[in-house]
Design a protein around this motif. Structure first.
Motif, PDB file in Angstrom:
ATOM      1  N   GLY A   1       0.979  -1.207  -0.093  1.00  0.00           N
ATOM      2  CA  GLY A   1       0.001  -0.015  -0.068  1.00  0.00           C
ATOM      3  C   GLY A   1       0.906   1.367   0.007  1.00  0.00           C
ATOM      4  O   GLY A   1       2.200   1.070   0.044  1.00  0.00           O
ATOM      5  N   ILE A   2      -0.012   2.375  -0.246  1.00  0.00           N
ATOM      6  CA  ILE A   2       0.990   3.612   0.070  1.00  0.00           C
ATOM      7  C   ILE A   2       1.402   3.863   1.123  1.00  0.00           C
ATOM      8  O   ILE A   2       0.833   3.766   2.223  1.00  0.00           O
ATOM      9  N   GLN A   3       2.614   4.555   1.150  1.00  0.00           N
ATOM     10  CA  GLN A   3       3.246   4.556   2.274  1.00  0.00           C
ATOM     11  C   GLN A   3       3.480   6.317   2.548  1.00  0.00           C
ATOM     12  O   GLN A   3       3.748   7.175   1.409  1.00  0.00           O
ATOM     13  N   VAL A   4       3.247   6.998   3.487  1.00  0.00           N
ATOM     14  CA  VAL A   4       3.367   8.289   3.581  1.00  0.00           C
ATOM     15  C   VAL A   4       4.354   8.494   4.772  1.00  0.00           C
ATOM     16  O   VAL A   4       4.253   8.365   5.787  1.00  0.00           O
ATOM     17  N   GLU A   5       5.517   9.422   4.376  1.00  0.00           N
ATOM     18  CA  GLU A   5       6.316   9.801   5.487  1.00  0.00           C
ATOM     19  C   GLU A   5       6.495  11.401   5.575  1.00  0.00           C
ATOM     20  O   GLU A   5       6.516  12.144   4.508  1.00  0.00           O
ATOM     21  N   GLN A   6       6.612  11.857   6.716  1.00  0.00           N
ATOM     22  CA  GLN A   6       6.705  13.364   7.104  1.00  0.00           C
ATOM     23  C   GLN A   6       7.989  13.488   7.606  1.00  0.00           C
ATOM     24  O   GLN A   6       8.307  12.742   8.561  1.00  0.00           O
ATOM     25  N   SER A   7       8.391  14.588   7.349  1.00  0.00           N
ATOM     26  CA  SER A   7       9.622  15.274   7.764  1.00  0.00           C
ATOM     27  C   SER A   7       9.739  16.668   8.007  1.00  0.00           C
ATOM     28  O   SER A   7       8.854  17.527   7.299  1.00  0.00           O
ATOM     29  N   PRO A   8      10.396  17.183   9.173  1.00  0.00           N
ATOM     30  CA  PRO A   8      11.238  16.585  10.157  1.00  0.00           C
ATOM     31  C   PRO A   8       9.967  15.969  11.187  1.00  0.00           C
ATOM     32  O   PRO A   8       8.858  16.555  11.332  1.00  0.00           O
ATOM     33  N   PRO A   9      10.127  14.891  11.931  1.00  0.00           N
ATOM     34  CA  PRO A   9       9.338  14.583  13.073  1.00  0.00           C
ATOM     35  C   PRO A   9       9.032  15.639  14.153  1.00  0.00           C
ATOM     36  O   PRO A   9       7.965  15.640  14.534  1.00  0.00           O
ATOM     37  N   ASP A  10      10.130  16.296  14.190  1.00  0.00           N
ATOM     38  CA  ASP A  10      10.027  17.408  15.338  1.00  0.00           C
ATOM     39  C   ASP A  10      10.783  18.744  14.888  1.00  0.00           C
ATOM     40  O   ASP A  10      11.660  18.533  14.335  1.00  0.00           O
ATOM     41  N   LEU A  11      10.121  19.824  15.389  1.00  0.00           N
ATOM     42  CA  LEU A  11      10.697  21.120  15.031  1.00  0.00           C
ATOM     43  C   LEU A  11      10.310  22.265  16.059  1.00  0.00           C
ATOM     44  O   LEU A  11       9.179  22.264  16.534  1.00  0.00           O
ATOM     45  N   ILE A  12      11.311  22.798  16.518  1.00  0.00           N
ATOM     46  CA  ILE A  12      11.247  23.803  17.450  1.00  0.00           C
ATOM     47  C   ILE A  12      11.866  25.125  16.903  1.00  0.00           C
ATOM     48  O   ILE A  12      12.791  25.284  16.332  1.00  0.00           O
ATOM     49  N   LEU A  13      10.884  26.164  17.045  1.00  0.00           N
ATOM     50  CA  LEU A  13      11.341  27.431  16.294  1.00  0.00           C
ATOM     51  C   LEU A  13      10.767  28.526  17.149  1.00  0.00           C
ATOM     52  O   LEU A  13      10.092  28.316  18.117  1.00  0.00           O
ATOM     53  N   GLN A  14      11.663  29.686  16.970  1.00  0.00           N
ATOM     54  CA  GLN A  14      10.970  31.003  17.727  1.00  0.00           C
ATOM     55  C   GLN A  14       9.755  31.504  17.216  1.00  0.00           C
ATOM     56  O   GLN A  14       9.904  31.498  15.930  1.00  0.00           O
ATOM     57  N   GLU A  15       9.434  32.268  17.695  1.00  0.00           N
ATOM     58  CA  GLU A  15       7.902  32.907  17.369  1.00  0.00           C
ATOM     59  C   GLU A  15       8.721  33.951  16.177  1.00  0.00           C
ATOM     60  O   GLU A  15       9.461  34.491  16.252  1.00  0.00           O
ATOM     61  N   GLY A  16       7.926  33.789  15.110  1.00  0.00           N
ATOM     62  CA  GLY A  16       8.408  34.969  13.937  1.00  0.00           C
ATOM     63  C   GLY A  16       9.105  34.114  12.963  1.00  0.00           C
ATOM     64  O   GLY A  16       9.272  34.698  11.718  1.00  0.00           O
ATOM     65  N   ALA A  17       9.787  32.829  13.199  1.00  0.00           N
ATOM     66  CA  ALA A  17      10.483  32.140  12.143  1.00  0.00           C
ATOM     67  C   ALA A  17       9.313  31.495  11.134  1.00  0.00           C
ATOM     68  O   ALA A  17       8.200  31.476  11.510  1.00  0.00           O
ATOM     69  N   ILE A  97      -4.637   7.581   4.445  1.00  0.00           N
ATOM     70  CA  ILE A  97      -3.483   6.772   4.815  1.00  0.00           C
ATOM     71  C   ILE A  97      -2.808   8.032   5.504  1.00  0.00           C
ATOM     72  O   ILE A  97      -2.595   9.071   4.665  1.00  0.00           O
ATOM     73  N   TRP A  98      -2.469   8.060   6.735  1.00  0.00           N
ATOM     74  CA  TRP A  98      -1.680   9.237   7.426  1.00  0.00           C
ATOM     75  C   TRP A  98      -0.498   8.975   7.681  1.00  0.00           C
ATOM     76  O   TRP A  98       0.161   7.880   7.844  1.00  0.00           O
ATOM     77  N   GLY A  99       0.166  10.217   7.756  1.00  0.00           N
ATOM     78  CA  GLY A  99       1.566  10.137   8.159  1.00  0.00           C
ATOM     79  C   GLY A  99       1.708  10.309   9.459  1.00  0.00           C
ATOM     80  O   GLY A  99       0.496  10.432  10.233  1.00  0.00           O
ATOM     81  N   ALA A 100       3.076   9.973  10.025  1.00  0.00           N
ATOM     82  CA  ALA A 100       3.014  10.176  11.462  1.00  0.00           C
ATOM     83  C   ALA A 100       3.034  11.446  12.181  1.00  0.00           C
ATOM     84  O   ALA A 100       3.174  11.625  13.329  1.00  0.00           O
ATOM     85  N   GLY A 101       3.206  12.396  11.370  1.00  0.00           N
ATOM     86  CA  GLY A 101       3.183  13.846  11.841  1.00  0.00           C
ATOM     87  C   GLY A 101       4.286  14.628  12.229  1.00  0.00           C
ATOM     88  O   GLY A 101       5.457  13.840  12.187  1.00  0.00           O
ATOM     89  N   THR A 102       4.332  15.853  11.827  1.00  0.00           N
ATOM     90  CA  THR A 102       5.375  16.711  12.251  1.00  0.00           C
ATOM     91  C   THR A 102       5.120  17.335  13.644  1.00  0.00           C
ATOM     92  O   THR A 102       4.079  18.160  13.648  1.00  0.00           O
ATOM     93  N   LYS A 103       5.693  17.224  14.874  1.00  0.00           N
ATOM     94  CA  LYS A 103       5.337  17.859  15.949  1.00  0.00           C
ATOM     95  C   LYS A 103       5.950  19.199  15.926  1.00  0.00           C
ATOM     96  O   LYS A 103       7.260  19.302  16.061  1.00  0.00           O
ATOM     97  N   LEU A 104       5.092  20.591  15.926  1.00  0.00           N
ATOM     98  CA  LEU A 104       5.809  22.029  15.770  1.00  0.00           C
ATOM     99  C   LEU A 104       5.655  22.557  17.365  1.00  0.00           C
ATOM    100  O   LEU A 104       4.386  22.655  17.708  1.00  0.00           O
ATOM    101  N   ILE A 105       6.849  22.894  17.742  1.00  0.00           N
ATOM    102  CA  ILE A 105       6.539  23.823  18.945  1.00  0.00           C
ATOM    103  C   ILE A 105       7.121  25.109  18.552  1.00  0.00           C
ATOM    104  O   ILE A 105       8.687  25.458  18.024  1.00  0.00           O
TER     105      ILE A 105
END
Lengths: 108, 114
Positions: A1-17, A97-105
């Protein structure tokens, strides 16, 4: 079946970026959606974008179906943008079919 | 805007109890879905329905059943709740068709089975 990959898994940024989130899929699709899940669990549909480019305020998305990827751009990030971003595509049985997600902070 | 309403935000039940999770949408959508979301496993489809009284199994239907007696309401039933069914349950709907155009979600029900 179709594979869905997301990147990056985690991302931490400063406000405004600015940020770019990527979604790769392993086969041709005719339906791709981007979602945002806020820290309280609510999932919001951001874009329905099987191909081309769409914009909604500070968010935009581009899907290049022939190259099997989609990008979600967030400009001038705000703390309320924090959460998990999912992409999802329709598989052969017509279900998403869902990707695993990117967690953004976004830090203030 | 489409509104998808789930009856409970938090629910605590005992092992062996019969549990009903209710979902109502107000935009005359034909398609309705039940997912569960667990850390590290993403969203997994339990059951879906394309029409009244119609249901189809998703990826993980074991231990669950559903009911769709009216177009706007899609119920998920845990016949005999078990601890491994502790999870976040999400209901969703979309307008029509098999291509699952734009999906709208409820706010979720966090179920704990003790």
């Amino acid at each position: 079946g179709i594979q869905v990959e997301q990147s990056p898994p985690d991302l931490i940024l400063q406000e405004g970026a600015n940020s770019t989130l990527r979604c790769n899929f392993s086969d041709s699709v005719n339906n791709l959606q981007w979602f945002h899940q806020n820290p309280w669990g609510q999932l919001i549909n951001l874009f329905y974008i099987p191909s081309g480019t769409k914009q909604n305020g500070r968010l935009s998305a581009t899907t290049v179906a022939t190259e099997r990827y989609s990008l979600l751009y967030i400009s001038s990030s705000q703390t309320t943008d924090s959460g998990v971003y999912f992409c999802a595509v329709v598989g052969s049985n017509y279900q998403l079919i869902w990707g695993a997600g990117t967690k953004l902070i976004i830090k203030p | 805007d489409v509104k998808v309403t789930q009856s409970s935000r938090y629910l605590v039940k005992r092992t062996g109890e019969k549990v009903f999770l209710e979902c109502v949408q107000d935009m005359d959508h034909e398609n309705m879905f039940w997912y569960r979301q667990d850390p590290g496993l993403g969203l997994r489809l339990i059951y879906f329905s394309y029409d009244v009284k119609m249901k189809e199994k998703g990826d993980i239907p074991e231990g669950y059943s559903v009911s769709r007696e009216k177009k706007e309401r899609f119920s998920l039933i845990l016949e005999s709740a078990s601890t491994n069914q502790t999870s976040m349950y999400l209901c969703a709907s979309s307008l029509s068709g098999a291509s699952n155009e734009k999906l709208f979600f409820g706010s979720g029900t966090q179920l704990s089975v003790l």
